[in-house]
Design an enzyme around this catalytic site. Structure first.
Site, mmCIF file in Angstrom:
data_model
loop_
_atom_site.group_PDB
_atom_site.id
_atom_site.type_symbol
_atom_site.label_atom_id
_atom_site.label_comp_id
_atom_site.label_asym_id
_atom_site.label_seq_id
_atom_site.Cartn_x
_atom_site.Cartn_y
_atom_site.Cartn_z
ATOM 1 N N GLU A 1 0.831 -1.212 0.000
ATOM 2 C CA GLU A 1 0.000 0.000 0.000
ATOM 3 C C GLU A 1 0.865 1.261 0.000
ATOM 4 O O GLU A 1 1.525 1.559 1.000
ATOM 5 C CB GLU A 1 -0.894 -0.010 1.252
ATOM 6 C CG GLU A 1 -1.780 1.217 1.346
ATOM 7 C CD GLU A 1 -2.675 1.212 2.581
ATOM 8 O OE1 GLU A 1 -2.460 0.377 3.475
ATOM 9 O OE2 GLU A 1 -3.580 2.061 2.633
ATOM 10 N N GLU B 1 -11.758 2.627 5.105
ATOM 11 C CA GLU B 1 -10.782 2.784 6.194
ATOM 12 C C GLU B 1 -10.770 4.271 6.550
ATOM 13 O O GLU B 1 -10.097 5.074 5.916
ATOM 14 C CB GLU B 1 -9.397 2.323 5.722
ATOM 15 C CG GLU B 1 -8.372 2.322 6.844
ATOM 16 C CD GLU B 1 -6.948 2.241 6.336
ATOM 17 O OE1 GLU B 1 -6.176 1.466 6.890
ATOM 18 O OE2 GLU B 1 -6.612 2.969 5.386
#
Ligand code: LER
Ligand code: MN
Length: 269
Positions: free
Chosen positions: A151, A245
């Site tokens: 990520e 998120e």
């Protein structure tokens, strides 16, 4: 595409960017709000028992989308770029536990901030340490059908692999079949010139997507253009998970509900 919500254990630090803490209650709420799955933000594989997890998933008809590992860095301080052999071996052991869990639940483990900083090192040295650890863990994960996903994270949280282009360049250098990319549109809003076009251009490497608005509040509560993002994902034929998120603001229930309400229409098209 399927919609998931990132959740964590009761004692997770504020740096776990989740709306709900405590697995049982979080899963009950996620299911009630129409999410298809949950991403488990863990600092250790034993934080949740396999039997308990399996029965909660069955009870609420949820899937695990991913095991995420940010707390291994934020709470325990481990990093792929650490050169200390003892700490590298402790980190590898935690990750092997995540991979074993993912083999039965979700098949996906994320590498976010835990890839670590460059800090006092040369960039080439940090890259070599990262690739070395990724190679060892991906070799362990491959026969179990598990993919590790890197990520890109914005410069204010880490100084290594900030943009999607940097992430893709490192994937090319590493050349590991089960190492893929997890773009997070919150970080992309800071680091990448365009969001939708960048996702579409790199779709072959994209295995998973994190969603938050520009202010890390629920999608719809900031100025990120989600028509651009979902237009690009749709044109590219993306079929994977998109996981919310976000910060628990203005409060956890409102944040999780607003995200689901705002995003659901994109998932029905
Ligand atoms: C951190 O900002 C983040 O987005 C997490 O998913 C990675 O640790
Ligand atoms: Mn993220």
């Amino acid at each position: 595409m399927k919609l998931s919500l990132a959740i964590a254990g009761e004692n997770a630090l504020p740096t776990a960017f989740v709306v709900f803490r405590g697995f049982a209650e979080s899963m009950r709420k996620a299911a009630a709000l129409g999410y298809d799955g949950v991403e488990l933000a863990l600092k250790h594989p034993d934080e949740i028992g396999r039997d308990e997890l399996a029965s909660l998933l069955a009870e609420h008809k949820l899937e695990v989308s991913c095991i995420s590992s940010g707390q291994v860095y934020a709470a325990l301080g481990y990093a792929f770029t650490d050169s200390d052999p003892a700490r590298r071996s402790e980190l590898a052991s935690i990750f092997r536990g995540f991979i074993d869990l993912a083999a039965d639940f979700g098949k996906t483990v994320n590498i976010g901030r835990v890839r670590g900083p460059i800090k006092g090192k040369k960039r080439e040295e940090a890259e070599a340490l990262f690739i070395d650890m990724a190679r060892e863990l991906c070799a362990y994960a491959a026969p179990k059908g598990v993919t590790l996903i890197l990520e890109p994270v914005n410069r204010y949280e880490i100084d290594f692999i900030n943009s999607v282009d940097e992430g893709v360049a490192l994937l090319r250098k590493a050349g590991i079949a089960n190492l893929k990319l997890m773009p997070d549109v919150f970080h992309m809003n800071i680091e990448d010139a365009e969001i939708g076009a960048t996702l579409e251009r790199n779709i072959a490497d994209v295995a998973y997507v994190h969603l938050a608005d520009s202010n890390r509040h629920a999608p719809g509560d900031g100025h990120t253009d989600f028509d651009d993002i979902f237009g690009a994902l749709g044109r590219a034929g993306y079929k994977g998970w998109c996981t919310v998120e976000i910060l628990p603001l203005p409060d956890p229930d409102t944040a999780a509900r607003r995200a689901s309400e705002f995003l659901r229409p994109y998932f029905r098209r």
